[in-house]
Scaffold this motif. Sequence first.
Motif, PDB file in Angstrom:
ATOM      1  N   ALA A  20       0.838  -1.035   0.096  1.00  0.00           N
ATOM      2  CA  ALA A  20      -0.062  -0.167  -0.065  1.00  0.00           C
ATOM      3  C   ALA A  20       0.828   1.291  -0.038  1.00  0.00           C
ATOM      4  O   ALA A  20       0.739   2.267  -0.706  1.00  0.00           O
ATOM      5  CB  ALA A  20      -0.959  -0.013   1.098  1.00  0.00           C
ATOM      6  N   GLN A  21       1.948   0.903   1.005  1.00  0.00           N
ATOM      7  CA  GLN A  21       2.765   2.244   0.739  1.00  0.00           C
ATOM      8  C   GLN A  21       3.353   2.492  -0.581  1.00  0.00           C
ATOM      9  O   GLN A  21       3.496   3.860  -0.743  1.00  0.00           O
ATOM     10  CB  GLN A  21       3.974   2.029   1.772  1.00  0.00           C
ATOM     11  CG  GLN A  21       4.883   3.131   2.248  1.00  0.00           C
ATOM     12  CD  GLN A  21       5.848   2.976   3.099  1.00  0.00           C
ATOM     13  OE1 GLN A  21       6.471   1.548   3.195  1.00  0.00           O
ATOM     14  NE2 GLN A  21       6.513   3.823   3.805  1.00  0.00           N
ATOM     15  N   ARG A  22       3.635   1.688  -1.280  1.00  0.00           N
ATOM     16  CA  ARG A  22       4.384   1.801  -2.613  1.00  0.00           C
ATOM     17  C   ARG A  22       3.300   2.457  -3.446  1.00  0.00           C
ATOM     18  O   ARG A  22       3.869   3.268  -4.396  1.00  0.00           O
ATOM     19  CB  ARG A  22       4.809   0.359  -3.352  1.00  0.00           C
ATOM     20  CG  ARG A  22       6.110   0.086  -2.447  1.00  0.00           C
ATOM     21  CD  ARG A  22       6.957  -1.237  -3.326  1.00  0.00           C
ATOM     22  NE  ARG A  22       5.781  -2.213  -3.467  1.00  0.00           N
ATOM     23  CZ  ARG A  22       6.061  -3.229  -2.529  1.00  0.00           C
ATOM     24  NH1 ARG A  22       6.739  -3.215  -1.519  1.00  0.00           N
ATOM     25  NH2 ARG A  22       5.177  -4.468  -2.645  1.00  0.00           N
ATOM     26  N   LYS A  23       2.120   2.187  -3.390  1.00  0.00           N
ATOM     27  CA  LYS A  23       1.193   2.835  -4.183  1.00  0.00           C
ATOM     28  C   LYS A  23       0.723   4.057  -3.871  1.00  0.00           C
ATOM     29  O   LYS A  23      -0.102   4.705  -4.435  1.00  0.00           O
ATOM     30  CB  LYS A  23      -0.054   1.784  -4.333  1.00  0.00           C
ATOM     31  CG  LYS A  23       0.403   0.665  -4.978  1.00  0.00           C
ATOM     32  CD  LYS A  23      -0.969  -0.020  -5.251  1.00  0.00           C
ATOM     33  CE  LYS A  23      -1.972   0.526  -6.416  1.00  0.00           C
ATOM     34  NZ  LYS A  23      -3.222  -0.576  -6.646  1.00  0.00           N
ATOM     35  N   GLY A  24       0.916   4.693  -2.720  1.00  0.00           N
ATOM     36  CA  GLY A  24       0.596   6.013  -2.180  1.00  0.00           C
ATOM     37  C   GLY A  24      -0.781   5.854  -1.474  1.00  0.00           C
ATOM     38  O   GLY A  24      -1.500   6.866  -1.324  1.00  0.00           O
ATOM     39  N   ILE A  25      -1.132   4.541  -1.065  1.00  0.00           N
ATOM     40  CA  ILE A  25      -2.533   4.269  -0.647  1.00  0.00           C
ATOM     41  C   ILE A  25      -2.269   4.289   0.855  1.00  0.00           C
ATOM     42  O   ILE A  25      -1.413   3.858   1.423  1.00  0.00           O
ATOM     43  CB  ILE A  25      -3.066   3.165  -0.906  1.00  0.00           C
ATOM     44  CG1 ILE A  25      -3.312   3.052  -2.581  1.00  0.00           C
ATOM     45  CG2 ILE A  25      -4.535   2.902  -0.210  1.00  0.00           C
ATOM     46  CD1 ILE A  25      -3.565   1.523  -3.017  1.00  0.00           C
ATOM     47  N   GLU A  26      -3.167   5.007   1.656  1.00  0.00           N
ATOM     48  CA  GLU A  26      -3.101   4.943   3.167  1.00  0.00           C
ATOM     49  C   GLU A  26      -3.730   3.473   3.714  1.00  0.00           C
ATOM     50  O   GLU A  26      -4.830   3.027   3.333  1.00  0.00           O
ATOM     51  CB  GLU A  26      -3.842   6.140   3.824  1.00  0.00           C
ATOM     52  CG  GLU A  26      -3.869   6.133   5.245  1.00  0.00           C
ATOM     53  CD  GLU A  26      -4.421   7.432   5.837  1.00  0.00           C
ATOM     54  OE1 GLU A  26      -3.868   7.742   6.974  1.00  0.00           O
ATOM     55  OE2 GLU A  26      -5.084   8.105   5.262  1.00  0.00           O
ATOM     56  N   PHE A  27      -3.092   2.738   4.670  1.00  0.00           N
ATOM     57  CA  PHE A  27      -3.389   1.446   4.928  1.00  0.00           C
ATOM     58  C   PHE A  27      -3.383   1.609   6.527  1.00  0.00           C
ATOM     59  O   PHE A  27      -2.505   2.087   7.339  1.00  0.00           O
ATOM     60  CB  PHE A  27      -2.326   0.435   4.465  1.00  0.00           C
ATOM     61  CG  PHE A  27      -2.686  -0.929   5.199  1.00  0.00           C
ATOM     62  CD1 PHE A  27      -4.189  -1.489   4.935  1.00  0.00           C
ATOM     63  CD2 PHE A  27      -1.907  -1.830   5.602  1.00  0.00           C
ATOM     64  CE1 PHE A  27      -4.480  -2.670   5.650  1.00  0.00           C
ATOM     65  CE2 PHE A  27      -1.962  -3.037   6.030  1.00  0.00           C
ATOM     66  CZ  PHE A  27      -3.489  -3.491   6.156  1.00  0.00           C
ATOM     67  N   ILE A  28      -4.726   1.346   6.879  1.00  0.00           N
ATOM     68  CA  ILE A  28      -4.966   1.234   8.402  1.00  0.00           C
ATOM     69  C   ILE A  28      -5.682  -0.001   9.078  1.00  0.00           C
ATOM     70  O   ILE A  28      -6.455  -0.574   8.245  1.00  0.00           O
ATOM     71  CB  ILE A  28      -5.918   2.550   8.834  1.00  0.00           C
ATOM     72  CG1 ILE A  28      -5.453   3.886   8.385  1.00  0.00           C
ATOM     73  CG2 ILE A  28      -6.309   2.449  10.271  1.00  0.00           C
ATOM     74  CD1 ILE A  28      -6.408   4.893   8.396  1.00  0.00           C
ATOM     75  N   ALA A  29      -5.163  -0.443  10.131  1.00  0.00           N
ATOM     76  CA  ALA A  29      -5.613  -1.980  10.477  1.00  0.00           C
ATOM     77  C   ALA A  29      -5.843  -1.515  11.817  1.00  0.00           C
ATOM     78  O   ALA A  29      -4.973  -1.012  12.698  1.00  0.00           O
ATOM     79  CB  ALA A  29      -4.438  -2.753  10.363  1.00  0.00           C
ATOM     80  N   THR A  30      -6.929  -2.162  12.314  1.00  0.00           N
ATOM     81  CA  THR A  30      -7.340  -2.127  13.869  1.00  0.00           C
ATOM     82  C   THR A  30      -7.679  -3.272  14.439  1.00  0.00           C
ATOM     83  O   THR A  30      -7.866  -4.195  13.655  1.00  0.00           O
ATOM     84  CB  THR A  30      -8.585  -0.926  13.899  1.00  0.00           C
ATOM     85  OG1 THR A  30      -9.583  -1.667  13.282  1.00  0.00           O
ATOM     86  CG2 THR A  30      -8.163   0.294  13.270  1.00  0.00           C
ATOM     87  N   LEU A  31      -7.765  -3.224  15.673  1.00  0.00           N
ATOM     88  CA  LEU A  31      -8.142  -4.575  16.483  1.00  0.00           C
ATOM     89  C   LEU A  31      -8.755  -4.159  17.738  1.00  0.00           C
ATOM     90  O   LEU A  31      -8.169  -3.147  18.481  1.00  0.00           O
ATOM     91  CB  LEU A  31      -6.937  -5.704  16.732  1.00  0.00           C
ATOM     92  CG  LEU A  31      -7.248  -6.524  17.705  1.00  0.00           C
ATOM     93  CD1 LEU A  31      -8.097  -7.508  16.966  1.00  0.00           C
ATOM     94  CD2 LEU A  31      -5.773  -7.420  17.946  1.00  0.00           C
TER      95      LEU A  31
END
Length: 288
Positions: A20-31
Amino acid sequence: IQFNPIHEYEKAIQRLYPMAQRKGIEFIATLNPDAPDCAIGDPTKFKRIISNLVDNATKFTERGTVTCELKLRHQSDTISAEIFVTDTGVGIPADRLEHIFDPFTQADASTTRRFGGSGLGLAITRKLCQAMQGDVRVQSSINIGSRFIATCVFSAIKNKSSFSQPNLSQEKVLIAGGNELSRDWITDCLKFWDAETVCTPCNNEAETIWTKSQSSKHPFTRAIIDVPADTTPRFPNIPKNKIILLTEPELELVGYNQLPKPITLSCLYQKFSQHDKTNELLIPDTPI
């Protein structure tokens, strides 16, 4: 086998973040902060479900955000896992929503030409979920995005837990900047650990809010500042030993406490467990 679903989930999302970082997309993961940390099941297949869904979402998203939310809950003798993967990608036509779970099938022929892939990922994901007493479904709108909801079930181990909760009842934390979902998740975790929190979407407001708080009866004890990836950050005038910066993994800032993205429950717990008798943050010798 016996495994820790928290750690397996976190290992999966840390592996997925660079794409995601390479594509410039924000990636958020929660738990959820009260997630059980011990189960009996298949950790490899569990991570495969997460990886397939997040890989798929990232592949079909050219800009915006991909989020992965995991909810682990005790239910009598079992632990239920709900995985929500949401993207701002190309979307899926309504008449193709169920067919995308068929082997070697994608939304349409142009999708295969544009994005590649065999069309096996979602079919495998559904089989894995069904093998673990669950399933996977999708909601989608063209040019708005998609949301996949996967479920599976593990066996619980009674009275088995090694994840002790920190006590932050003396903490008042300012959370500034970043994505709203990320701020809300950090807030939920800290409140679950009995901290008081205040959020602001703008880093520029953090200094003003902090300064005003210092003259109150209950001033802030720490500040969490999300550092944007695409700008030169200007840090607020807050004591360095009170700040935790949320940064890209490759960014190292001397003298600052940092948490590399994607932020995980375990790292947040460890960071807030590291303080001395004066309640000041310690700078670790090595990154967490």
